[in-house]
Scaffold this active site. Structure first.
Site, PDB file in Angstrom:
ATOM      1  N   CYS A 121       0.804  -1.222   0.000  1.00 55.64           N
ATOM      2  CA  CYS A 121       0.000   0.000   0.000  1.00 55.64           C
ATOM      3  C   CYS A 121       0.836   1.270   0.000  1.00 55.64           C
ATOM      4  O   CYS A 121       0.524   2.229  -0.698  1.00 55.64           O
ATOM      5  CB  CYS A 121      -0.947  -0.005   1.175  1.00 55.64           C
ATOM      6  SG  CYS A 121      -0.130  -0.143   2.758  1.00 55.64           S
ATOM      7  N   HIS A 170      -2.153   0.661   7.122  1.00 55.10           N
ATOM      8  CA  HIS A 170      -2.443   0.971   5.730  1.00 55.10           C
ATOM      9  C   HIS A 170      -1.972   2.379   5.435  1.00 55.10           C
ATOM     10  O   HIS A 170      -1.771   3.200   6.340  1.00 55.10           O
ATOM     11  CB  HIS A 170      -3.963   0.846   5.512  1.00 55.10           C
ATOM     12  CG  HIS A 170      -4.370   0.828   4.067  1.00 55.10           C
ATOM     13  ND1 HIS A 170      -3.749   0.039   3.134  1.00 55.10           N
ATOM     14  CD2 HIS A 170      -5.353   1.502   3.404  1.00 55.10           C
ATOM     15  CE1 HIS A 170      -4.323   0.225   1.951  1.00 55.10           C
ATOM     16  NE2 HIS A 170      -5.308   1.124   2.095  1.00 55.10           N
ATOM     17  N   ASP A 221      -7.897   5.650  -2.577  1.00 49.09           N
ATOM     18  CA  ASP A 221      -7.060   4.534  -2.114  1.00 49.09           C
ATOM     19  C   ASP A 221      -6.567   3.763  -3.323  1.00 49.09           C
ATOM     20  O   ASP A 221      -7.283   2.918  -3.853  1.00 49.09           O
ATOM     21  CB  ASP A 221      -7.863   3.635  -1.172  1.00 49.09           C
ATOM     22  CG  ASP A 221      -6.959   2.623  -0.474  1.00 49.09           C
ATOM     23  OD1 ASP A 221      -5.790   2.491  -0.889  1.00 49.09           O
ATOM     24  OD2 ASP A 221      -7.420   1.970   0.485  1.00 49.09           O
TER      25      ASP A 221
END
Lengths: 315, 645
Positions: free
Chosen positions: B405, B449, B465
């Site tokens: 991520c 994250h 995202d």
């Protein structure tokens, strides 16, 4: 009688077994009474044997004296017996021009006072004072009696003719009172077959040395009586005072006597501690002559004592 | 029995002390340097061996030398002899050394006292249920050793342990009263030494390649959340941590200044929840985006990150609420926008070129779409990305195309900035795992994250995202579903079999209850509890009074009980009555005046199969009750136990 003694409880070999056994051969079928008599002497108490003539009272005391190696003397009580006949008199010796004391029959280690209730109260009390004090006062001089000193008195049942019943205060001086009673069939037959046992008395030899007696008495007195056991003795004494069957209860001295007798009984069984069984075993002998029945002041019956035992829970 | 302290120690007490030392020091091996644990273990073994062989203890000069060496070692390791770690290390060494010096009862007393103190030190490291259980067992053994030292040496170990256990159980009411009524102090009772927070875990305020991936390997719990209402959809659960606006070409950092407060428009009704954060040694509350109501003492900064006034050095509970739909800083300050367009001079030329190309007459929304479409192409989501060159973003976007991520978030933000759209990286946690047993959502370190936020005209800051474009499963299901098969994962996350999962849920629910109810009993809860018992607004004085009264009542009650129980409490009589009850069951009744010997006689006649066992009972009972021998109690206990039922 203790019916069963377990190995865990009898830590030591039982002393006096030989004595009991030998005495049992002379007085047939009366093991329990012999044991009681022995227990009484070991507790340092005096013994009163009450029964009809011819039941072996004299034989029993004689036997004990011989087996224990005690110096024995016998006084036959009669209505004309005087105190001096018991304690002894001083006589004037002409050669030395002085009085010389002739000790009476009371100066012995085991004195058999036969038919004590046939003498007058005055004479009786001379002996009883000797029992209590362990000494005799004659003509102003006090003389100690030998040690040990036991009196085994016998008396006929009070309803017989020509007797002076011992007052309660004097009965209390005896640690135990036992009755021999009739022998059972087997014993009686053995007696008849074997002839008079009196003759065999002479064959007896002392089993023990009387010098050791104080040491044994010390051991007896040191036999352990735990708290719960003292509780039991106390409960029995208290119950006797409450029970309606008795005119009056047991005195504190009776309580002490009961504990001492129980110790002695336990010691004879080879135990180092006193059990309720011991107390129950000696209770009739210790208590019966000290209690009066509530009905007419007569002697208490054995059943009353059994009822007393049943009325007290064992702590 | 003499209890003089300078009496030589009974040899049979030594194994108790050895076991005590083992139990009180062993758990410290988990966090102590290996050489220290080995030294302690060596001394314990040595002492055990000397005891076994019944040999002489080493002389004092040698022991002094060992102590000196150990002190120097500790000094070298921790740079001090004080503080939590060094202090505990010293205690552990001394405890085990004392075993080589057990000459008199005094030495044993010292060892036991030290043992009780060592029990406490474990709570400086861990306050979990297993620790508590372990320490209870250790305390039990310590107490038994103490009894052993003072009491009847001929007692069997069972008896000593039973006695000690009884004592410990009797202490429980007092423990509860102290727990409930002792004045609570917010924060730890004593200031923890400064080294207590070594080895921090959790998010950091700097993001460099690999920092989140490392965190994702940990199955540790970051926080637990219970929503008042329904659980929101998983892809909406973004727990906001630090917002990183500054990029130096390798690492991302938050802007250190104090820009104006945020302007937030809430578009959906607030969702209330309670969050229990594990200590992470930062101030962030990791509130659900976007934070609405905050607990007292917390504040919201310009980038919408909620922070506590104090650093979270212990587990703490907060009540908060959030609006899942919101508009944030539509009219953003020009300085802020400018800052979020900055890129380090030079570097990543290919990325810049690509962004320049996209910028040609495309609206910002289209540029975002192009970037997400690029990621949705042949990019792979993995926790083990290949190493990157100096121009990390170029290398990632055009060569390796494998990452986690943080790679996607960073690359996306760089692309956006190069294309003229203000953008920044947001760190935090995403999702969580719902435990159906206690209704708590568990968020682990593996849920850490990073995502991006872009500013659009008229919309304000909008969350994008990019990881969701690469691997939608990461956001919708969780990390275990997102990773390719065969990648190493934290063990906890990996357990997916049904029964193991249920077991884990159960264990975590129990732990959570322990944390919430036992460890979470704070001044606030104490006040609430006392208010319920008619003591509102209790200050420490009334608490101390209540404590004194409660302990006094308890002690009086226990004493009264003990006194009341004493007459029937005679163990000999109790056992005897037990035996009699058993006889009654066999239809043999005992009259109160009947002597035990007569009873035994009757049993022999009426119940021959009971005669022999009962004879032993009577023997032992008579010895115990009427004899002067105190050891027959055990005999009686055995005999009664052997009576047939």
């Amino acid at each position: 009688m203790l019916k069963n003694t377990f190995p865990g409880l009898a830590a030591r070999p039982r002393p006096f077994e030989t004595i009991l056994e030998q005495a049992g051969r002379i007085i047939l079928g009366k093991d329990h009474e012999i044991r009681l008599a022995l227990a009484c002497l070991l507790a340092g108490g005096h013994l009163l044997i009450e029964d009809l003539p011819g039941m072996g009272k004299t034989t029993l005391s004689h036997t004990l004296a011989r087996l224990l190696g005690l110096e024995f003397s016998r006084i036959q009580f009669t209505s004309d017996l005087l105190p001096a006949d018991i304690t002894g008199v001083s006589i004037f010796e002409r050669e030395k021009s002085e009085f010389h004391f002739l000790p009476g029959p009371v100066f012995a280690q085991l004195v058999l006072a036969d038919e004590i209730n046939r003498a007058t109260p005055k004479t009786q009390s001379a002996l009883l004072e000797a029992m209590e004090e362990g000494q005799v006062t004659v003509e102003g001089r006090t003389r100690p009696l030998p040690m040990p000193f036991f009196v085994v008195a016998t008396q006929n049942p009070a309803y017989q003719v020509g007797t002076f019943a011992l007052p309660e205060s004097q009965l209390d001086r005896f640690l135990m009172r036992i009755e021999l009673g009739y022998p059972d069939r087997a014993a009686e037959r053995a007696l008849l077959v074997g002839g008079g046992q009196r003759a065999r008395l002479d064959e007896l030899t002392p089993v023990l040395d009387a010098k050791n007696l104080p040491a044994w008495q010390g051991e007896v007195a040191a036999t352990h009586a735990a708290g719960p056991l003292i509780d039991y003795v106390q409960a029995l004494v208290e119950a006797s005072r409450r029970a309606p069957a008795f005119l009056h209860g047991l005195s504190p001295r009776a309580g002490l006597a009961l504990l001492a007798a129980a110790r002695s009984w336990a010691w004879l069984a080879g135990r180092e501690m006193v059990l309720p069984d011991d107390v129950q075993a000696v209770l009739p002998a210790v208590a019966r002559h000290r209690l009066r029945s509530a009905q007419g002041g007569a002697q208490t019956r054995a059943e009353d004592i059994a009822a007393l035992i049943r009325s007290v829970a064992i702590p | 029995m003499s209890t003089a302290v300078d009496q030589p120690l009974d040899r049979r007490t030594v194994p108790w002390l050895l076991a005590t030392a083992l139990l009180t020091t062993a758990p410290h091996a988990v966090h102590q340097p290996i050489w220290l644990s080995s030294l302690a273990g060596f001394m314990l073994t040595w002492a055990s061996w000397l005891w076994w062989k019944d040999e002489r203890l080493p002389n004092r000069r040698l022991l002094t030398l060992i102590v000196a060496i150990a002190c120097i070692g500790i000094l070298a390791e921790f740079r001090t002899l004080f503080g939590r770690d060094a202090g505990v290390a010293l205690l552990v060494v001394l405890m085990n050394m004392k075993l080589l010096e057990l000459r008199s009862r005094r030495d044993a007393m010292v060892a036991i006292t030290l043992g009780y103190f060592l029990l406490l030190t474990h709570y400086l490291y861990s306050q979990t249920i297993p620790t508590a259980l372990w320490l209870f067992v250790a305390m039990w053994l310590l107490t038994a050793t103490l009894i052993r030292l003072h009491g009847n040496r001929n007692d069997s170990p069972d008896e000593t342990l039973r006695h000690a256990g009884l004592l410990c159980l009797q202490a429980i009411p007092f423990m509860l009263v102290l727990y409930l009524l002792f004045p609570r102090i917010s924060g730890p009772l004593w200031g923890l030494p400064s080294d207590a927070h070594a080895g921090t875990t959790g998010l950091s305020d700097t993001m460099s390649p690999g920092s989140v991936a490392q965190l994702a390997q940990s199955g540790e719990i970051a926080f637990r959340v219970r929503f008042d209402g329904k659980l929101p959809a998983k892809q909406k659960l973004y727990w906001r941590g630090p917002v990183m606006e500054q990029f130096d070409g390798a690492a991302w950092r938050p802007f250190p200044g104090h820009p104006p407060p945020p302007r937030l428009e809430r578009l959906s009704p607030p969702i209330a929840y309670e969050s229990t954060l594990e200590a992470h040694h930062q101030r962030w509350l990791l509130a659900l985006d976007a934070p609405d109501a905050l607990p007292a003492g917390a504040s919201l900064n310009a980038t919408l990150t909620a922070s506590n006034r104090q650093v979270l050095d212990q587990r703490q509970r907060f009540r908060m609420s959030a609006s899942l739909d919101y508009r944030f800083n539509v009219g953003e300050d020009q300085g802020v926008l400018h800052r979020n367009l900055a890129l380090p001079a030079g570097g990543n030329p290919k990325t810049r070129a690509l962004a320049e190309q996209w910028r040609q007459d495309n609206p910002p929304e289209a540029i975002i779409g192009k970037a997400l479409a690029l990621f949705a192409g042949d990019f792979t989501y993995t926790l083990q990305p290949p190493p990157l060159d100096r121009d990390g973003i170029d290398d990632f976007l055009f060569r390796t195309r494998r990452g986690f991520c943080e790679h996607y978030a960073a690359a996306f933000v760089v692309l956006m900035r190069a294309a003229g759209i203000p953008a920044r990286v947001v760190g935090g946690y995403q999702g969580g795992e719902y435990n159906p047993l206690d209704g708590y959502l568990v968020v682990r370190q593996s849920d850490a994250h990073a995502w991006a936020e872009v500013w659009l005209q008229g919309k304000g800051w909008v969350r994008v995202d990019p990881t969701a474009a690469v691997s939608p499963a990461r956001v919708e299901a969780g990390i275990a579903d997102a990773l390719p098969f065969g990648e190493p994962l934290p063990a906890l996350v990996h357990w997916r079999a049904g029964w193991i999962r249920t077991l884990r849920y159960r264990w975590e629910a129990i732990n959570n209850a322990w944390n919430q109810e036992v460890l979470g009993y704070d001044p606030q809860r104490q006040r609430e509890l006392l208010a319920r018992f008619g003591l509102p607004d209790a200050d420490w004085r009334s608490l101390a009074l209540a404590l004194g009264i409660a302990c006094g009542l308890l002690a009086a009650g226990l004493t009264a009980w003990a006194l009341y129980r004493r007459p029937v409490g005679d163990p000999v009589l109790r056992l005897w009555h037990k035996a009699l009850r058993q006889l009654t069951r066999s239809k043999v009744d005992c009259a109160p005046w009947e002597t035990p010997l007569e009873l035994a006689q009757r049993v022999r006649a009426q119940c021959p199969e009971l005669a022999e066992p009962f004879r032993r009972v009577v023997d032992a009972y008579l010895l115990a009750r009427y004899g002067s021998d105190n050891n027959s109690l055990k005999m009686l206990r055995d005999a009664v136990a052997q009576l047939p039922r």
